[in-house]
Design a protein around this motif. Structure first.
Motif, mmCIF file in Angstrom:
data_model
loop_
_atom_site.group_PDB
_atom_site.id
_atom_site.type_symbol
_atom_site.label_atom_id
_atom_site.label_comp_id
_atom_site.label_asym_id
_atom_site.label_seq_id
_atom_site.Cartn_x
_atom_site.Cartn_y
_atom_site.Cartn_z
ATOM 1 N N ALA A 1 0.828 -1.213 0.000
ATOM 2 C CA ALA A 1 0.000 0.000 0.000
ATOM 3 C C ALA A 1 0.861 1.261 0.000
ATOM 4 C CB ALA A 1 -0.923 -0.004 1.217
ATOM 5 N N MET A 2 2.067 1.188 0.559
ATOM 6 C CA MET A 2 2.950 2.349 0.645
ATOM 7 C C MET A 2 3.899 2.466 -0.538
ATOM 8 S SD MET A 2 3.899 2.137 4.721
ATOM 9 C CE MET A 2 4.969 3.569 4.601
ATOM 10 N N SER A 3 3.879 1.497 -1.452
ATOM 11 C CA SER A 3 4.838 1.489 -2.563
ATOM 12 C C SER A 3 4.578 2.663 -3.510
ATOM 13 C CB SER A 3 4.725 0.175 -3.343
ATOM 14 O OG SER A 3 5.041 -0.926 -2.518
ATOM 15 N N ASP A 4 5.662 3.287 -3.948
ATOM 16 C CA ASP A 4 5.556 4.416 -4.877
ATOM 17 C C ASP A 4 6.409 4.212 -6.126
ATOM 18 O OD1 ASP A 4 8.039 4.609 -3.752
ATOM 19 O OD2 ASP A 4 7.813 6.669 -3.015
ATOM 20 N N SER A 5 6.891 2.964 -6.324
ATOM 21 C CA SER A 5 7.676 2.659 -7.522
ATOM 22 C C SER A 5 7.489 1.186 -7.854
ATOM 23 C CB SER A 5 9.166 2.956 -7.293
ATOM 24 O OG SER A 5 9.714 2.057 -6.337
ATOM 25 N N LEU A 6 7.856 0.820 -9.076
ATOM 26 C CA LEU A 6 7.730 -0.568 -9.503
ATOM 27 C C LEU A 6 8.594 -1.480 -8.638
ATOM 28 C CD1 LEU A 6 6.765 -2.751 -11.466
ATOM 29 C CD2 LEU A 6 8.666 -2.124 -12.974
ATOM 30 N N LEU A 7 9.846 -1.070 -8.377
ATOM 31 C CA LEU A 7 10.746 -1.899 -7.575
ATOM 32 C C LEU A 7 10.183 -2.127 -6.179
ATOM 33 C CD1 LEU A 7 13.406 -3.381 -7.168
ATOM 34 C CD2 LEU A 7 14.460 -1.175 -6.546
ATOM 35 N N ALA A 8 9.679 -1.064 -5.557
ATOM 36 C CA ALA A 8 9.136 -1.195 -4.205
ATOM 37 C C ALA A 8 7.937 -2.131 -4.193
ATOM 38 C CB ALA A 8 8.742 0.176 -3.662
ATOM 39 N N PHE A 9 7.104 -2.036 -5.219
ATOM 40 C CA PHE A 9 5.911 -2.874 -5.265
ATOM 41 C C PHE A 9 6.279 -4.341 -5.476
ATOM 42 C CE2 PHE A 9 1.876 -4.408 -7.141
ATOM 43 C CZ PHE A 9 1.014 -3.993 -6.133
ATOM 44 N N VAL A 10 7.245 -4.606 -6.348
ATOM 45 C CA VAL A 10 7.686 -5.978 -6.599
ATOM 46 C C VAL A 10 8.282 -6.587 -5.330
ATOM 47 C CG1 VAL A 10 9.353 -7.390 -7.857
ATOM 48 C CG2 VAL A 10 8.005 -5.684 -9.082
ATOM 49 N N VAL A 11 9.133 -5.828 -4.640
ATOM 50 C CA VAL A 11 9.749 -6.327 -3.406
ATOM 51 C C VAL A 11 8.683 -6.583 -2.337
ATOM 52 C CG1 VAL A 11 11.306 -5.731 -1.503
ATOM 53 C CG2 VAL A 11 11.970 -5.243 -3.876
ATOM 54 N N GLN B 1 5.185 -10.417 0.768
ATOM 55 C CA GLN B 1 3.879 -11.032 0.990
ATOM 56 C C GLN B 1 3.926 -12.527 0.684
ATOM 57 O OE1 GLN B 1 0.884 -8.866 -1.331
ATOM 58 N NE2 GLN B 1 -0.346 -8.750 0.527
ATOM 59 N N GLY B 2 4.617 -12.864 -0.382
ATOM 60 C CA GLY B 2 4.712 -14.264 -0.780
ATOM 61 C C GLY B 2 5.393 -15.129 0.255
#
Length: 473
Positions: free
Chosen positions: A87-97, A102-103
């Motif tokens: 929810a706090m991600s602001d970039s593609l890299l942050a979202f992927v990590v 989560q996984g």
């Protein structure tokens, strides 16, 4: 049967299963917000699957080493932290990590939750308990897209992940309050070589198939990654035969009941992995419906999955595993194939009736095949059987999505132009044929297979495998 335990576990697993599909509808909105493309953002979906593939194999060892209840609660906490990070991600890299994090939690929640259930439930009541635990796997992928579309439309995409926080906190409290205490056990050292090889094998296949079916990267990257996964898998087979305590005890496959459950169930899950991918797309592209409309239609399958749990135990007790699974796999495959007969002129009442019936039969099939996996596994080996079944489930679903995507792509290239309704019909017929092949695996079962679990024939004392011994002992 004490339904408290499977219901607590089911709530946590529903959160995971729904979350894994809920973001599919919201990818365009997320991509705009973090300034990337939806195609690139699909790497986040793949990152989650790769994380599952890497960490599921050590879930059994973790549960034995630190206690299944402790690991289950920690897995929920990791999943919630990963949700907040998404929810706090602001970039593609942050979202992927964040999705990878989560996984890690999801990799422990599903197999360890099933392990807690198996250890806390008498085998004679396992079918009934599994019927409750099976619901999240069937309902989550179906309700995820409409819920994701609703939240994204009327709120913001961030709430897709933030709603996991209160659910996770409640899940941890319920697990602490009601789940039976599980002590840590004496365990051999972690098979680190096996962990690396199994992780490369499973994640290579899952990542490669995901890239091929969801072309976020050039297809050759997917093929090369699948090749690495297959080579790593072959190396693990060699390693497992020589290691004293291999991470995945593949000699469990010597038992016909366990082998039929895992391999037959895996074949059928290929079709199940394809349906949530194909059905919404067909309704939107072939029928011209909105995502929300298509989601409300597919939701009826979830109703069928829930309703079936009330009679599943009775069916297996009266008929037995072998006959139910043979007939069930064929009928359930037919319920997949019938989707290939739908057209915009088909009455929606008929479509809903067919999807409802399909939900019923698939729920019964998966309840049975999940319970059968533990029918002849000793209590000492449940932690070894659980990660094997979970790994094969993830691989089968990934293969299903890749197969469906590949069929659509090939069919589109054959006739040229955009996707047509006929392309989806071809895909449904092919994946249904693959799923029907599962019946061949169940035909090899003995007539009394799993009777100690189902109660068929009045058998109450389970026949179990001897605990797995290290090679050469």
């Amino acid at each position: 049967m004490n339904r408290t335990i499977p219901l607590i576990l089911a709530v946590a697993l529903f959160m995971e299963n729904m979350d894994s599909t809920v973001i599919a509808t919201s990818l365009p909105a997320i991509a705009v917000d973090i300034q990337t493309s939806p195609i690139a953002l699909k790497l986040a979906l793949t990152a989650y699957l790769v994380s599952l593939a890497i960490f599921i194999p050590i879930s059994g060892w973790m549960a034995d080493r630190f206690g299944a209840k402790n690991v289950f609660r920690a897995a929920i906490a990791v999943f919630v932290v990963g949700s907040i990070a998404c929810a706090m991600s602001d970039s593609l890299l942050a979202f992927v990590v964040s999705r990878f994090l989560q996984g890690i939690g999801g990799a422990m929640m599903t197999p360890v939750g099933r392990l807690v259930l198996v250890r806390a439930t008498p085998k004679s009541e396992l079918v009934g308990a599994m019927s409750w635990l099976t619901i999240p796997a069937l309902v989550g992928p179906l309700v995820g897209p409409p819920i994701g579309g609703f939240i994204t439309t009327y709120f913001t995409w961030h709430w897709i992940f933030l709603i996991n926080v209160p659910i996770g906190v409640i899940g941890i409290w319920l697990a602490t309050r009601f789940l039976p205490a599980t002590e840590s056990m004496e365990t051999p050292p972690l098979d680190f070589t096996g962990f690396v090889l199994s992780g490369l094998a499973a994640s290579g296949v899952v990542f490669g198939l995901s890239v091929v079916s969801l072309p976020a990267l050039p297809p050759m990257v997917g093929f090369a990654t699948v090749a690495v996964g297959l080579v790593s898998g072959a190396l693990y087979l060699w390693h497992a035969r020589h290691a004293q305590n291999p991470l995945l005890a593949l000699n469990l496959f010597r038992n016909q009941v366990f082998r039929s459950s895992v391999l037959g169930g895996g074949l059928f899950r290929i079709g199940i992995g394809a349906v949530p991918f194909l059905l919404p797309l067909m309704f939107q592209i072939g029928f011209g419906l909105t995502p929300f409309q298509s989601g409300m239609i597919t939701f009826v399958s979830a109703i069928g999955a829930i309703g079936m749990k009330f009679v599943t135990s009775l069916i297996f007790r009266v008929v037995g595993f072998r006959r139910v699974l043979i007939v069930g796999s064929i009928v359930a495959a037919a319920s997949i194939a019938v989707n290939g007969l739908f057209t915009p002129d088909t009455p929606y009442a008929l479509i809903l009736a067919m999807l409802l019936a399909g939900g019923f039969i698939r729920s019964m099939f998966f309840t049975g095949v999940n319970a059968l996996a533990y029918a002849e596994v000793s209590a000492e080996d449940t932690s070894k059987a659980t990660p094997i079944t979970a790994v094969f489930q993830q691989l089968a679903i990934a293969v299903g999505v890749a197969l469906a995507g590949g069929i659509l792509e090939i069919s589109q290239k054959v006739h040229g132009g955009p996707l047509t309704l006929g392309d989806f019909h071809n895909a449904f017929f092919i994946v249904a044929a693959v799923s029907a092949a599962a019946a061949l695996s169940f035909m090899r079962l003995a007539p009394d297979a799993g009777n100690a679990v189902s109660g068929h024939g009045g058998l109450t004392q389970p026949k179990t495998l001897e605990p797995v011994s290290p090679p050469g002992s």
